[in-house]
Design an enzyme around this catalytic site. Structure first.
Site, PDB file in Angstrom:
ATOM      1  N   GLN A 230      41.726  44.278  48.670  1.00 52.54           N
ATOM      2  CA  GLN A 230      42.192  43.202  49.538  1.00 52.54           C
ATOM      3  C   GLN A 230      41.389  41.940  49.220  1.00 52.54           C
ATOM      4  O   GLN A 230      40.373  41.996  48.526  1.00 52.54           O
ATOM      5  CB  GLN A 230      42.034  43.606  51.003  1.00 52.54           C
ATOM      6  CG  GLN A 230      42.825  44.854  51.371  1.00 52.54           C
ATOM      7  CD  GLN A 230      42.462  45.402  52.733  1.00 52.54           C
ATOM      8  OE1 GLN A 230      41.636  44.843  53.439  1.00 52.54           O
ATOM      9  NE2 GLN A 230      43.071  46.535  53.102  1.00 52.54           N
ATOM     10  N   HIS A 231      41.855  40.811  49.696  1.00 49.70           N
ATOM     11  CA  HIS A 231      41.184  39.554  49.373  1.00 49.70           C
ATOM     12  C   HIS A 231      39.806  39.496  50.023  1.00 49.70           C
ATOM     13  O   HIS A 231      39.595  40.006  51.124  1.00 49.70           O
ATOM     14  CB  HIS A 231      42.031  38.364  49.837  1.00 49.70           C
ATOM     15  CG  HIS A 231      43.300  38.189  49.068  1.00 49.70           C
ATOM     16  ND1 HIS A 231      43.335  37.855  47.737  1.00 49.70           N
ATOM     17  CD2 HIS A 231      44.600  38.321  49.451  1.00 49.70           C
ATOM     18  CE1 HIS A 231      44.589  37.774  47.316  1.00 49.70           C
ATOM     19  NE2 HIS A 231      45.378  38.062  48.342  1.00 49.70           N
ATOM     20  N   ALA A 232      38.877  38.851  49.318  1.00 47.74           N
ATOM     21  CA  ALA A 232      37.527  38.688  49.848  1.00 47.74           C
ATOM     22  C   ALA A 232      37.574  37.872  51.135  1.00 47.74           C
ATOM     23  O   ALA A 232      38.393  36.953  51.263  1.00 47.74           O
ATOM     24  CB  ALA A 232      36.636  37.994  48.814  1.00 47.74           C
ATOM     25  N   ASP A 241      41.911  39.231  44.340  1.00 45.05           N
ATOM     26  CA  ASP A 241      41.701  37.820  44.007  1.00 45.05           C
ATOM     27  C   ASP A 241      41.975  37.507  42.540  1.00 45.05           C
ATOM     28  O   ASP A 241      41.980  36.341  42.150  1.00 45.05           O
ATOM     29  CB  ASP A 241      40.254  37.418  44.336  1.00 45.05           C
ATOM     30  CG  ASP A 241      39.948  37.538  45.816  1.00 45.05           C
ATOM     31  OD1 ASP A 241      40.849  37.271  46.625  1.00 45.05           O
ATOM     32  OD2 ASP A 241      38.814  37.908  46.163  1.00 45.05           O
TER      33      ASP A 241
END
Length: 595
Positions: A230-232, A241
């Site tokens: 998942q995105h940071a 990302d």
């Protein structure tokens, strides 16, 4: 359809029972979900204590209250997140001091106890009441399963051809004219068989695009619930990302190669402008009208529509890159001559494009670091909220967030990746206006890769060397800008802001990955790009399709096993595999959605 749903759920139930019955004993306690653990505090002191915590991934975040534990052998249990390392601090109720503090990465499903006791000095003893699950076991099993499937797919045709050739050689092919060992016959046949000719279309480009798109589908379907898929939350890099910059990079490369082909066919500049404008308009409409709304959202309302978006950014980036290639391309590559700038002539020949890109990047730097933002420090790049010691709670994104909120109001992304960890209240859109400038820069790096392929056509060693040189230059630039740290650099690597260090870092990865695929697929011919080449050749269809239908069966279903990653990972892989299969079937039918 109903039978398929029942079969899937039955198979998944058996898989979960097999995976959850190894090496664990059951103890009483609350039901925990994935990425959660139970932490129980036992207070043996004669005064009440307060427990606070902060996540080590949250930069300079204010400690948050976790629990109050009453005196005289009382205990309190809390459910905590296991995604990141936590720093926990125990303080007495009556005085402002710290009894004990520790940092620990708790594991999923574990039951932990902390005994707050007094010997000579107050101390906190740690015990494990219930062993945690192996949260990465589903990932290991899936990786091994995919590796075995890939091995079988590669080996099966070879074994089949081998057995068939031996059979025909033994039974009916005794004549040297038809012998399988007759290399001369094979080489002669290859010379007269046009299907064996090397295709002019570069497989590495479609493979790279398809690889990025496949990973994008996987992470958009949740990535099995793992945080690194998942995105940071703010600064830093995760797998999620990586994919969009790769896709933007390939847009730039494709623009150069496609426009060169159209120029050679005699397409006029006006026709190129019409085509670019039409394609941009379609991408903008797809992003705004279709991916903004689905029947599950209820009645269509302007109040919650999001103006920025992924396809909107891709469309605008493509339009700017197409303008650069239409008006300032190198019309004729000159013969190599002796100049001092020969080693960088593929850059010098496109100096007008470089000048425009440098001006755009200068604009981004000036706005980001010099534009005043009300109640925020100039040049602020943080997440706001409880970060930075809670000094700037409403400054999420600095100048980038301020510009978007002025332009779009509430019609932007309301659930930024920093919202949960940093407890932000301001909306922030990762596809905002200011970040689009660096998206154009990222696409221009892809254009440079396309120029290298054209300029050094037929000289594969030079192409690979140029790719590696660019990767080294961009990698060093990213290391300097970020100081090789997550939060402490001059310009941290940040996907939400599309920071300059993020672009240089992902540009480095893009050149390395393209070089590897170019070497394996186009130079050596060891790999045809399967299965990624299929979604790569139908990227618009796969992206729009998975966005519109991703919440419907058979791509997803209501999950019943929330205690571990097994079901979510299976669902993410299943949905991704379905779209790869659909892309393959469309490839077999010779159907390619083009704009």
């Amino acid at each position: 359809m109903k039978e398929l749903r029942i079969l899937l759920q039955t198979s998944l139930t058996l898989l979960l029972l097999a995976g959850s019955s190894s090496g664990r004993y059951v103890s009483s306690g609350p039901s925990l979900r994935m990425d959660q653990a139970l932490l129980t505090f036992h207070n043996q002191l004669k005064e009440e204590v307060q427990v606070f915590y902060t996540s080590d991934y949250c930069y300079k975040c204010v400690y948050q209250h976790l629990a109050s534990v009453k005196l005289n052998n009382n205990n309190t249990s809390v459910v905590i997140s296991t995604k990141f390392t936590l720093t926990v601090q125990v303080e007495p109720e009556a005085r402002n001091s710290t009894l004990c503090r520790w940092s620990q990465k708790y594991e999923e499903g574990g039951h932990y106890s902390v005994w707050i006791q007094m010997s000579e000095d107050p101390s906190c003893a740690h015990t494990v009441a219930k062993r945690p699950n192996n949260a990465y076991l589903p990932l290991v099993v899936s990786a091994l399963s995919l590796a075995i499937i890939a091995l079988l797919v590669v080996a099966a045709p070879y074994v089949y051809r081998r057995r068939t050739s031996i059979f025909f050689k033994t039974i009916c092919c005794q004549c040297t004219q038809y012998s399988v060992d007759n290399d001369g016959a094979h080489s002669s046949e290859a010379e007269h068989n046009p299907t064996n000719a090397k295709p002019t279309r570069l497989r590495s480009l479609d493979t790279f695009r398809g690889f990025a798109l496949t990973v994008m589908v996987f992470v958009n379907y949740g990535g099995g619930g793992y945080w690194f898929f998942q995105h940071a939350p703010w600064n830093g890099l995760t797998v999620a990302d990586l994919v969009m910059p790769w896709f933007v990079f390939m847009i730039g490369t494709s623009v150069v190669l496609a426009f060169r082909s159209m120029h050679r066919r005699g397409v006029s500049r006006l026709q190129l402008l019409r085509k670019s404008t039409w394609r941009t308009a379609v991408l903008l409409m797809l992003g705004f009208c279709f991916l903004n709304y689905s029947p599950r959202d209820g009645p269509l309302s302007w109040s919650w529509l999001r103006i920025p978006g992924v396809l909107q950014r891709l469309g605008f980036t493509y339009f700017v890159l197409s303008l650069l290639q239409t008006f300032w391309r190198q019309r004729e590559i000159p013969l190599t001559s002796h100049h001092w700038w020969n080693p960088i002539q593929d850059v010098v020949l496109y100096w007008p494009q470089w000048l425009i890109i440098i001006l755009l990047e200068t604009l981004w730097l000036c706005i980001t670091f010099l534009m005043p933002v009300p109640n925020c420090p100039t040049g602020y790049l943080g997440a706001g909220g409880i970060g930075d010691n809670g000094l700037y709670p409403n400054c999420t994104g600095g100048a980038a967030g301020h510009i978007d909120r002025l332009m779009f109001g509430d019609n932007m992304y309301r659930y930024p990746t920093c919202k949960e960890l940093y407890q932000t209240t301001q909306p922030f859109d990762p596809e905002g206006v200011l970040g689009t400038i660096n998206s154009i820069v990222m696409g221009f790096l892809g254009m440079q890769a396309g120029n290298i392929i054209i300029f050094y056509k037929g000289r594969n060693v030079q192409i690979l060397c140029r790719f590696l040189v660019w990767a080294v230059i961009l990698g060093i630039s990213a290391a300097i800008l970020s100081k090789c740290t997550r939060d402490g650099g001059f310009i941290p690597v940040n996907k939400n802001l599309w920071s300059l260090s993020y672009v240089t870092c992902l540009g480095c990865f893009s050149f390395l990955l393209l070089a590897a695929m170019y070497f394996v697929s186009d130079i050596k011919g060891w790999w045809g790009g399967q299965p990624f080449i299929y979604p790569g050749m139908n990227s618009i269809f796969v992206y729009v399709g998975h966005s519109l239908l991703g919440f419907y069966f058979p791509f997803s279903w209501e999950m019943h096993f929330q205690q571990s990653h097994w079901e979510w990972l299976f669902q993410s892989l299943w949905g991704t595999a379905l779209w790869v299969l659909i892309a393959y079937l469309l490839y077999r039918k010779n159907f390619f959605l083009k704009i």
